[in-house]
Scaffold this motif. Sequence first.
Motif, PDB file in Angstrom:
ATOM      1  N   VAL A  35       1.028  -1.726  -0.122  1.00  9.93           N
ATOM      2  CA  VAL A  35       0.025   0.113  -0.282  1.00  9.93           C
ATOM      3  C   VAL A  35       0.697   1.352   0.000  1.00  9.93           C
ATOM      4  CG1 VAL A  35      -2.017   1.228   1.369  1.00  9.93           C
ATOM      5  CG2 VAL A  35      -1.929  -1.452   1.039  1.00  9.93           C
ATOM      6  N   LEU A  37       1.244   5.395  -0.339  1.00 15.09           N
ATOM      7  CA  LEU A  37       0.356   6.354  -0.187  1.00 15.09           C
ATOM      8  C   LEU A  37       0.371   7.661  -0.958  1.00 15.09           C
ATOM      9  CD1 LEU A  37      -0.914   6.416   3.603  1.00 15.09           C
ATOM     10  CD2 LEU A  37      -1.958   5.670   1.386  1.00 15.09           C
ATOM     11  N   LYS A  45      -6.631  11.350   6.602  1.00 14.66           N
ATOM     12  CA  LYS A  45      -8.010   9.468   5.738  1.00 14.66           C
ATOM     13  C   LYS A  45      -6.780   8.521   5.840  1.00 14.66           C
ATOM     14  CE  LYS A  45     -11.159  12.483   3.377  1.00 14.66           C
ATOM     15  NZ  LYS A  45     -11.188  12.077   2.101  1.00 14.66           N
ATOM     16  N   SER A  46      -5.717   9.244   5.790  1.00 12.53           N
ATOM     17  CA  SER A  46      -4.096   8.430   5.808  1.00 12.53           C
ATOM     18  C   SER A  46      -4.364   7.058   7.042  1.00 12.53           C
ATOM     19  CB  SER A  46      -2.885   9.206   6.213  1.00 12.53           C
ATOM     20  OG  SER A  46      -2.702   9.138   7.474  1.00 12.53           O
ATOM     21  N   ILE A  49      -6.932   4.066   5.956  1.00 11.00           N
ATOM     22  CA  ILE A  49      -6.262   3.862   5.360  1.00 11.00           C
ATOM     23  C   ILE A  49      -5.611   2.552   5.955  1.00 11.00           C
ATOM     24  CG2 ILE A  49      -4.988   3.186   3.476  1.00 11.00           C
ATOM     25  CD1 ILE A  49      -6.418   6.135   2.390  1.00 11.00           C
ATOM     26  N   GLN A  52      -8.271   0.093   7.783  1.00 11.36           N
ATOM     27  CA  GLN A  52      -8.037  -0.713   7.127  1.00 11.36           C
ATOM     28  C   GLN A  52      -7.615  -2.283   6.581  1.00 11.36           C
ATOM     29  OE1 GLN A  52     -10.679   1.751   4.630  1.00 11.36           O
ATOM     30  NE2 GLN A  52     -12.047   2.425   6.027  1.00 11.36           N
ATOM     31  N   ASN A  53      -6.182  -1.116   6.680  1.00  5.93           N
ATOM     32  CA  ASN A  53      -5.898  -2.841   5.774  1.00  5.93           C
ATOM     33  C   ASN A  53      -4.985  -3.435   7.250  1.00  5.93           C
ATOM     34  OD1 ASN A  53      -5.453  -2.252   2.748  1.00  5.93           O
ATOM     35  ND2 ASN A  53      -5.594   0.101   3.151  1.00  5.93           N
TER      36      ASN A  53
END
Length: 323
Positions: A35, A37, A45-46, A49, A52-53
């Motif tokens: 991933v 970015l 927002k990071s 992410i 979620q990952n």
Amino acid sequence: AGPLDKEQMQGLRDIREFLKVRTSYDVLPLSFRLVVLDNDLLIKKSLNILIQNGIVSAPLWDSHNSTFAGLLTSTDYINVIQYYCQFPDQLNQVDQFRLCNLRDIEKAIGVVPLETVSVHPMRPLYEACRRMLKTRARRIPLIDTDDETGRQTVVSVITQYRILKFIAVNNEQHTMLLKKPVGELGLGTYTNMATATMNSSVLDVIHLMVKHNISAVPVVDEDYKLLNVFEAVDVIPCIRGGAYDELSATVGDALSNRAEDFAGIYTCGEDDRLDSIFDTIRKSRVHRLIVVDDDSRLKGIISLSDILKYVLLYGEEDDSIRS
Ligand code: ADP
């Protein structure tokens, strides 16, 4: 030096030789997910992410210049928290910060920016290890640069754990020779331990990590018995959604929100030997070992960097790594 010392030294030499004939690329699994970015992404927002990952770090990409822009880690979020503490009336601004602003945040709070090191994946693994120790980086990005166009490609990121696991899996006959007790080697830290209790606030623990430049704080009870460990990466879920005011919550509350798949805490005794620690690393995702006595009282801590440093540099002429 006794026979144990001789064997130990032989084991270390064999492992160092191994690290010189393997490359960073060799550490990577056959297939993996990466991933990356965009540097223009909102910091807020990071966080989502990463969560979620199920990851705690990611390489950054500057899409204006098509270049690698550094590695995002929990230290960056800790910096944002420090910024918020120093400028509490700027919450709106904090909300609008993008990943490319991380360098400005470092400047504003007066921390020395971490050197962004990287290695070419085909260079010897030994080099990646030395570079990590020298810069105190816990992970290092593998960056390939095209000879003709100069274009960069982020291949992957390798961590201290991945390297130690790679050593453990491929060197069983060498790690077997490491039979000196860790206490005797003085491996790890046993004095001036930074600790917290379940009632400490998350913010206090963050300040402790910054002050001591460490990535984990053991949580103990009134008898100094080990209850848990608060890690720098535990900060990430705490500020999810920009909830900086929740940092006044207790460590106990924060730790109860840990993900289901939390890898757990690993302990050892001062009489344990590196060979058994390598067995643990071979089998489980260890981030550090907490040294306890028979009554589970905290004695010390052995970080992965302590192990890597010992394996690479013990007995070498320049084992200071300050060079
Ligand atoms: P790593 O770089 O592997 O993440 P740390 O940053 O946690 O390791 O540790 C850096 C150094 O500080 C190591 O030598 C380790 O033994 C020591 N250390 C780690 N945690 C603590 C702590 N809570 N109190 C005192 N020393 C610590």
